[in-house]
Design a protein around this motif. Structure first.
Motif, mmCIF file in Angstrom:
data_model
loop_
_atom_site.group_PDB
_atom_site.id
_atom_site.type_symbol
_atom_site.label_atom_id
_atom_site.label_comp_id
_atom_site.label_asym_id
_atom_site.label_seq_id
_atom_site.Cartn_x
_atom_site.Cartn_y
_atom_site.Cartn_z
ATOM 1 N N GLY A 14 0.794 -1.223 0.000
ATOM 2 C CA GLY A 14 0.000 0.000 0.000
ATOM 3 C C GLY A 14 0.822 1.265 0.000
ATOM 4 O O GLY A 14 0.277 2.373 0.068
ATOM 5 N N ARG A 15 2.154 1.108 -0.074
ATOM 6 C CA ARG A 15 3.046 2.262 -0.150
ATOM 7 C C ARG A 15 3.621 2.382 -1.555
ATOM 8 O O ARG A 15 3.567 1.438 -2.343
ATOM 9 C CB ARG A 15 4.215 2.138 0.836
ATOM 10 C CG ARG A 15 3.942 2.618 2.253
ATOM 11 C CD ARG A 15 3.138 1.646 3.018
ATOM 12 N NE ARG A 15 3.000 2.002 4.437
ATOM 13 C CZ ARG A 15 2.214 1.351 5.273
ATOM 14 N NH1 ARG A 15 1.497 0.288 4.849
ATOM 15 N NH2 ARG A 15 2.108 1.722 6.538
ATOM 16 N N ASN A 18 5.158 -0.452 -3.751
ATOM 17 C CA ASN A 18 4.548 -1.749 -3.432
ATOM 18 C C ASN A 18 3.024 -1.633 -3.526
ATOM 19 O O ASN A 18 2.305 -1.908 -2.575
ATOM 20 C CB ASN A 18 4.965 -2.217 -2.046
ATOM 21 C CG ASN A 18 4.619 -3.681 -1.780
ATOM 22 O OD1 ASN A 18 4.073 -4.367 -2.651
ATOM 23 N ND2 ASN A 18 4.914 -4.154 -0.591
ATOM 24 N N LEU A 19 2.566 -1.209 -4.695
ATOM 25 C CA LEU A 19 1.134 -1.092 -4.956
ATOM 26 C C LEU A 19 0.711 -2.146 -5.970
ATOM 27 O O LEU A 19 1.445 -2.448 -6.910
ATOM 28 C CB LEU A 19 0.801 0.295 -5.513
ATOM 29 C CG LEU A 19 1.077 1.512 -4.631
ATOM 30 C CD1 LEU A 19 0.814 2.799 -5.416
ATOM 31 C CD2 LEU A 19 0.219 1.471 -3.377
ATOM 32 N N THR A 20 -0.478 -2.693 -5.774
ATOM 33 C CA THR A 20 -1.037 -3.576 -6.791
ATOM 34 C C THR A 20 -1.504 -2.705 -7.963
ATOM 35 O O THR A 20 -1.614 -1.470 -7.842
ATOM 36 C CB THR A 20 -2.229 -4.366 -6.249
ATOM 37 O OG1 THR A 20 -3.295 -3.438 -5.948
ATOM 38 C CG2 THR A 20 -1.855 -5.135 -4.987
ATOM 39 N N GLN A 23 -4.565 -0.862 -6.883
ATOM 40 C CA GLN A 23 -4.275 0.254 -5.980
ATOM 41 C C GLN A 23 -3.688 1.441 -6.737
ATOM 42 O O GLN A 23 -4.026 2.600 -6.461
ATOM 43 C CB GLN A 23 -3.321 -0.202 -4.877
ATOM 44 C CG GLN A 23 -3.948 -1.140 -3.865
ATOM 45 C CD GLN A 23 -2.943 -1.744 -2.905
ATOM 46 O OE1 GLN A 23 -1.730 -1.788 -3.197
ATOM 47 N NE2 GLN A 23 -3.401 -2.211 -1.758
ATOM 48 N N GLN A 24 -2.826 1.176 -7.695
ATOM 49 C CA GLN A 24 -2.241 2.249 -8.493
ATOM 50 C C GLN A 24 -3.315 2.983 -9.279
ATOM 51 O O GLN A 24 -3.303 4.223 -9.379
ATOM 52 C CB GLN A 24 -1.191 1.683 -9.454
ATOM 53 C CG GLN A 24 -0.497 2.745 -10.304
ATOM 54 C CD GLN A 24 0.289 3.748 -9.487
ATOM 55 O OE1 GLN A 24 1.201 3.378 -8.742
ATOM 56 N NE2 GLN A 24 -0.052 5.035 -9.610
ATOM 57 N N LEU A 27 -5.292 5.178 -6.910
ATOM 58 C CA LEU A 27 -4.517 6.373 -6.591
ATOM 59 C C LEU A 27 -4.602 7.398 -7.715
ATOM 60 O O LEU A 27 -4.814 8.593 -7.462
ATOM 61 C CB LEU A 27 -3.056 5.985 -6.333
ATOM 62 C CG LEU A 27 -2.069 7.144 -6.151
ATOM 63 C CD1 LEU A 27 -2.443 7.997 -4.943
ATOM 64 C CD2 LEU A 27 -0.636 6.608 -6.016
ATOM 65 N N ASP A 47 1.868 11.805 -3.736
ATOM 66 C CA ASP A 47 1.253 10.479 -3.777
ATOM 67 C C ASP A 47 1.298 9.782 -2.412
ATOM 68 O O ASP A 47 0.356 9.076 -2.028
ATOM 69 C CB ASP A 47 1.941 9.606 -4.829
ATOM 70 C CG ASP A 47 1.562 9.999 -6.251
ATOM 71 O OD1 ASP A 47 0.654 10.848 -6.415
ATOM 72 O OD2 ASP A 47 2.175 9.468 -7.203
ATOM 73 N N LEU A 51 -1.925 8.343 -0.418
ATOM 74 C CA LEU A 51 -1.981 6.923 -0.049
ATOM 75 C C LEU A 51 -2.302 6.731 1.430
ATOM 76 O O LEU A 51 -2.915 5.729 1.802
ATOM 77 C CB LEU A 51 -0.659 6.231 -0.404
ATOM 78 C CG LEU A 51 -0.465 5.888 -1.878
ATOM 79 C CD1 LEU A 51 0.974 5.489 -2.157
ATOM 80 C CD2 LEU A 51 -1.430 4.780 -2.301
ATOM 81 N N ARG A 55 -5.146 4.178 2.446
ATOM 82 C CA ARG A 55 -4.921 3.043 3.356
ATOM 83 C C ARG A 55 -5.859 3.117 4.556
ATOM 84 O O ARG A 55 -6.355 2.088 5.035
ATOM 85 C CB ARG A 55 -3.468 3.007 3.832
ATOM 86 C CG ARG A 55 -2.465 2.614 2.765
ATOM 87 C CD ARG A 55 -1.138 2.199 3.384
ATOM 88 N NE ARG A 55 -0.561 3.224 4.242
ATOM 89 C CZ ARG A 55 0.215 4.219 3.819
ATOM 90 N NH1 ARG A 55 0.497 4.331 2.522
ATOM 91 N NH2 ARG A 55 0.716 5.087 4.682
ATOM 92 N N PHE A 59 -8.547 1.545 0.780
ATOM 93 C CA PHE A 59 -8.584 1.829 -0.649
ATOM 94 C C PHE A 59 -10.007 1.932 -1.194
ATOM 95 O O PHE A 59 -10.252 1.708 -2.386
ATOM 96 C CB PHE A 59 -7.760 0.816 -1.439
ATOM 97 C CG PHE A 59 -6.283 1.131 -1.404
ATOM 98 C CD1 PHE A 59 -5.690 1.868 -2.419
ATOM 99 C CD2 PHE A 59 -5.497 0.719 -0.338
ATOM 100 C CE1 PHE A 59 -4.335 2.179 -2.373
ATOM 101 C CE2 PHE A 59 -4.138 1.024 -0.285
ATOM 102 C CZ PHE A 59 -3.549 1.755 -1.307
#
Length: 246
Positions: A14-15, A18-20, A23-24, A27, A47, A51, A55, A59
């Motif tokens: 989630g940072r 290291n986003l899926t 998630q990207q 964002l 960003d 995030l 989080r 999300f």
């Protein structure tokens, strides 16, 4: 955004870094919607900042946006945008004498350490030199200082992003009466932390916790978010070994 020079740094889920894919995309959409709705403040809302709100709301884009917009309205209503430059807590020395609270060094992960000694609170003397509202303004000022000064300095020193603090709350000699005297302040402070500065608590150590406090925590813990529970450590008087590993 921090420049990463620490070869051992691995961002948590989630940072940034290291986003899926989902998630990207959330964002990106979050930022686009904030810009379209004239809410986006480029000098503050990078960003990593966005995030933290995502989080905090797992999300869920709609909930994260509502949370951020409420925080922005609060900032305007409370004059937070210029509090870092304009707030003068002239009674700090006296307040810290009757309610010790201060930042001191960093933990092993680079977080600034915040220490509060509730057992030394003298509520009668404290309110001779300040008010609860002034204390809350001081709290907000400290959050703003962390965002603008402490976190960037720690990030540079440790070579990886630092956006959370490590808190140590010392409950030695804290009675039920003493805690009752500050419950309103603690409640207001907790809401500001969770609602206005989400995801800035990295670790929270409660030391010298009396048995009754630990017993209550064991009952309450299953009701809380596991992510939050993982950050909190309740320690008794033999706290040094565990605390010093951090």
């Amino acid at each position: 955004m921090s420049v990463v020079t620490d070869p051992n740094y691995h961002p948590l889920p989630g940072r940034l870094g290291n986003l899926t894919a989902e998630q990207q995309q959330i964002l990106t959409t979050f930022k686009e919607q904030l810009i379209a709705e004239d809410v986006f403040v480029p000098e503050r809302m990078d960003d990593a900042f966005l995030l933290r709100f995502l989080r905090a709301r797992k999300f869920d884009l709609a909930k994260a946006k509502a949370m951020l917009k409420e925080a922005e309205e609060w900032r305007k209503a409370e004059g937070v945008n210029d509090i870092h430059e304009n707030f003068d807590f002239k009674e700090k020395v006296e307040v810290d004498k009757w309610y010790p609270q201060y930042y001191h060094k960093t933990d092993k992960d680079g977080r600034p350490i915040y220490i509060e000694v509730l057992g030394k609170l003298d509520i009668d003397e404290l309110y001779k030199v300040t008010t609860q509202d002034r204390q809350i303004k001081r709290l907000v000022w400290e959050y703003e200082k962390s965002s603008k000064e402490r976190f960037p300095a720690c990030s540079k020193a440790f070579g990886h992003p630092v956006e959370t603090s490590c808190t140590i709350l010392d409950l030695a000699n804290v009675s039920v009466t003493k805690f009752y005297h500050v419950k309103d302040y603690v409640s207001r402070a907790s809401r500001i932390s969770s609602d206005r500065y989400p995801e800035t608590m990295g670790k929270f150590y409660i030391i010298n916790a009396p048995w009754a406090f630990s017993a209550v925590w064991s009952i309450v813990k299953p009701w809380l978010d596991p992510v939050t529970v993982a950050k909190i450590n309740i320690l008794g008087s033999s706290y040094k070994d565990e605390l010093f590993t951090q």
